[in-house]
Enzyme design. Structure first.
Site, PDB file in Angstrom:
ATOM      1  N   GLY A  34     -53.742  29.356 -42.915  1.00 25.45           N
ATOM      2  CA  GLY A  34     -54.480  28.178 -43.376  1.00 25.45           C
ATOM      3  C   GLY A  34     -55.967  28.389 -43.182  1.00 25.45           C
ATOM      4  O   GLY A  34     -56.400  29.348 -42.523  1.00 25.45           O
ATOM      5  N   LEU A  35     -56.736  27.487 -43.737  1.00 26.27           N
ATOM      6  CA  LEU A  35     -58.196  27.559 -43.683  1.00 26.27           C
ATOM      7  C   LEU A  35     -58.719  27.559 -42.247  1.00 26.27           C
ATOM      8  O   LEU A  35     -58.039  27.065 -41.339  1.00 26.27           O
ATOM      9  CB  LEU A  35     -58.793  26.347 -44.405  1.00 26.27           C
ATOM     10  CG  LEU A  35     -58.540  26.233 -45.914  1.00 26.27           C
ATOM     11  CD1 LEU A  35     -58.940  24.839 -46.402  1.00 26.27           C
ATOM     12  CD2 LEU A  35     -59.312  27.314 -46.662  1.00 26.27           C
ATOM     13  N   GLY A  37     -60.309  26.076 -39.229  1.00 26.34           N
ATOM     14  CA  GLY A  37     -60.382  24.677 -38.808  1.00 26.34           C
ATOM     15  C   GLY A  37     -59.181  23.835 -39.206  1.00 26.34           C
ATOM     16  O   GLY A  37     -59.144  22.632 -38.935  1.00 26.34           O
ATOM     17  N   CYS A  38     -58.169  24.461 -39.814  1.00 32.33           N
ATOM     18  CA  CYS A  38     -57.001  23.685 -40.274  1.00 32.33           C
ATOM     19  C   CYS A  38     -56.118  23.256 -39.106  1.00 32.33           C
ATOM     20  O   CYS A  38     -55.269  22.387 -39.245  1.00 32.33           O
ATOM     21  CB  CYS A  38     -56.181  24.470 -41.292  1.00 32.33           C
ATOM     22  SG  CYS A  38     -55.230  25.830 -40.572  1.00 32.33           S
ATOM     23  N   GLY A  39     -56.299  23.928 -37.964  1.00 35.45           N
ATOM     24  CA  GLY A  39     -55.496  23.579 -36.797  1.00 35.45           C
ATOM     25  C   GLY A  39     -54.415  24.599 -36.472  1.00 35.45           C
ATOM     26  O   GLY A  39     -53.623  24.402 -35.545  1.00 35.45           O
ATOM     27  N   SER A  41     -54.422  27.588 -35.022  1.00 41.26           N
ATOM     28  CA  SER A  41     -54.435  28.145 -33.659  1.00 41.26           C
ATOM     29  C   SER A  41     -53.959  27.108 -32.654  1.00 41.26           C
ATOM     30  O   SER A  41     -53.238  27.420 -31.706  1.00 41.26           O
ATOM     31  CB  SER A  41     -55.843  28.585 -33.262  1.00 41.26           C
ATOM     32  OG  SER A  41     -56.245  29.676 -34.048  1.00 41.26           O
ATOM     33  N   SER A 125     -55.588  34.634 -42.955  1.00 46.70           N
ATOM     34  CA  SER A 125     -54.754  35.426 -43.887  1.00 46.70           C
ATOM     35  C   SER A 125     -54.686  34.763 -45.265  1.00 46.70           C
ATOM     36  O   SER A 125     -53.632  34.299 -45.681  1.00 46.70           O
ATOM     37  CB  SER A 125     -53.356  35.656 -43.304  1.00 46.70           C
ATOM     38  OG  SER A 125     -52.760  34.480 -42.786  1.00 46.70           O
TER      39      SER A 125
END
Lengths: 225, 225
Positions: A34-35, A37-39, A41, A125
């Site tokens: 995902g982008l 800052g998408c959360g 991690s 990715s």
């Protein structure tokens, strides 16, 4: 010890099944994408935490532990190695470098899954082809079902408003080139095993629980009796 | 979920100590080194077997699982990637390629040890500098004592008489260049943690038991009560 059969092993005596039985789980790769800052991690970290509380054996690969070692940039490698070496093997953020970054991570994840670990990865990715190659690596060295793609689908506007590392601001200012979502594409997975909608109020704990349920459903972990 | 503290984690919630406690062992890297045919793969495989019989969580990195994936040669990478990509990142057997091969393996071994696994590796790894760099990688990401160098010290004449893969014969005939012990040097470890004499009648089982004793002595594993 002159019997050649003592010397050459063609296969490891302890196979993957034995390692998995030892750990009481199936090895697998849970690939968060995902982008920035998408959360992803945060959710991966929370899932890692939940799994460990259940006594499961896991590993979490993320930018911190990968980009300082296996996929270090040329500048880091120059501290120990020659200029030629650092330039050839160090990885930046261009298209070919990202391709190799994902290939190395996928290869390592395959080895870890073969060791029986539930292997979580959290990388942007952005390219479908690279993720599909990882799927192939994992499934070829193991079995179909060993690779779970988890799409953390948070709207760009939400990610950019969060901007936890200030990267979107720099990308908009042109200080960072090739930034996914701004100046580089993000190719969303068409058929992820788990599709998490982000930015709609779900907490990381709830999102992680959703992935955990998928692991139970697929027999990667079993609830203890 | 707009609280930034929900989004950015600087460290993993599950740290190495928690992973090790979960597995009931200390993560470590057991690095076997020695000439081709010295018996290092055989002893490493036997140790892996003994550790798994004790319920320990291990992984064994060897040429088979590394050279087909993470450190594949250009010819293998060409099947999936461009010529440019394969030539840049594929690894042959020249000095720089060997250096990067060992660096990648060392980086992966560090990640696996951080996950709590007892990580066994079996590679010729002929250069002292490369092995010392791995030691540094492992000890920097963990602690001194996490890296055990095991020198499988079998005389060249014994290795060559065994010649399990027929490589010495080819090297003598000039069909293989840069072959360690014949046309390339092997730099013996001056102070290995474990020094196994090979070719003197000790069986791989006995040799592996010697390494196992070193692991107990160093507190990496503990005999069960």
């Amino acid at each position: 010890m002159t019997n050649p059969s003592d010397i050459v092993w063609h296969e490891q005596t302890v196979d993957r099944t034995a390692r998995e039985a030892n750990l009481g789980q199936r090895g697998a790769v849970i690939w968060f994408t995902g982008l920035s800052g998408c959360g992803k991690s945060t959710v991966a970290n929370e899932l890692d935490h939940q799994l460990n509380q259940f006594g499961r054996a896991t590993v979490l690969l993320d930018g911190d532990n990968i980009r300082h070692g296996l996929c270090a940039p040329p500048g880091v490698l120059r501290e120990e190695y020659s200029e030629e070496f650092a330039n050839r093997f160090g990885l930046g953020f261009g298209a070919v470098d990202r391709e190799e970054n994902i290939r190395r991570i996928g290869s390592v994840a395959a080895l870890m899954a073969s060791a029986g670990l539930i292997t979580l990865t959290a990388f942007v990715s952005p390219y479908r082809k690279d993720r599909d190659r990882v799927r192939k690596i994992i499934e070829t060295s193991g079995a179909p079902g060993d690779f779970l793609e988890v799409f953390v689908d948070t709207p760009l506007a939400v990610c950019e408003a969060r901007d936890p590392k200030g990267l979107y601001k720099k990308a908009r200012a042109g200080e960072i080139k090739n930034f996914t979502g701004i100046s580089d594409p993000y190719e969303a997975p068409p058929n992820p095993e788990v599709h998490l909608k982000g930015g709609d109020g779900a907490t990381p704990t709830e999102q992680a629980a959703g992935v955990l349920a998928a692991l139970v459903e697929r027999g990667i972990i079993q609830p203890r009796a």
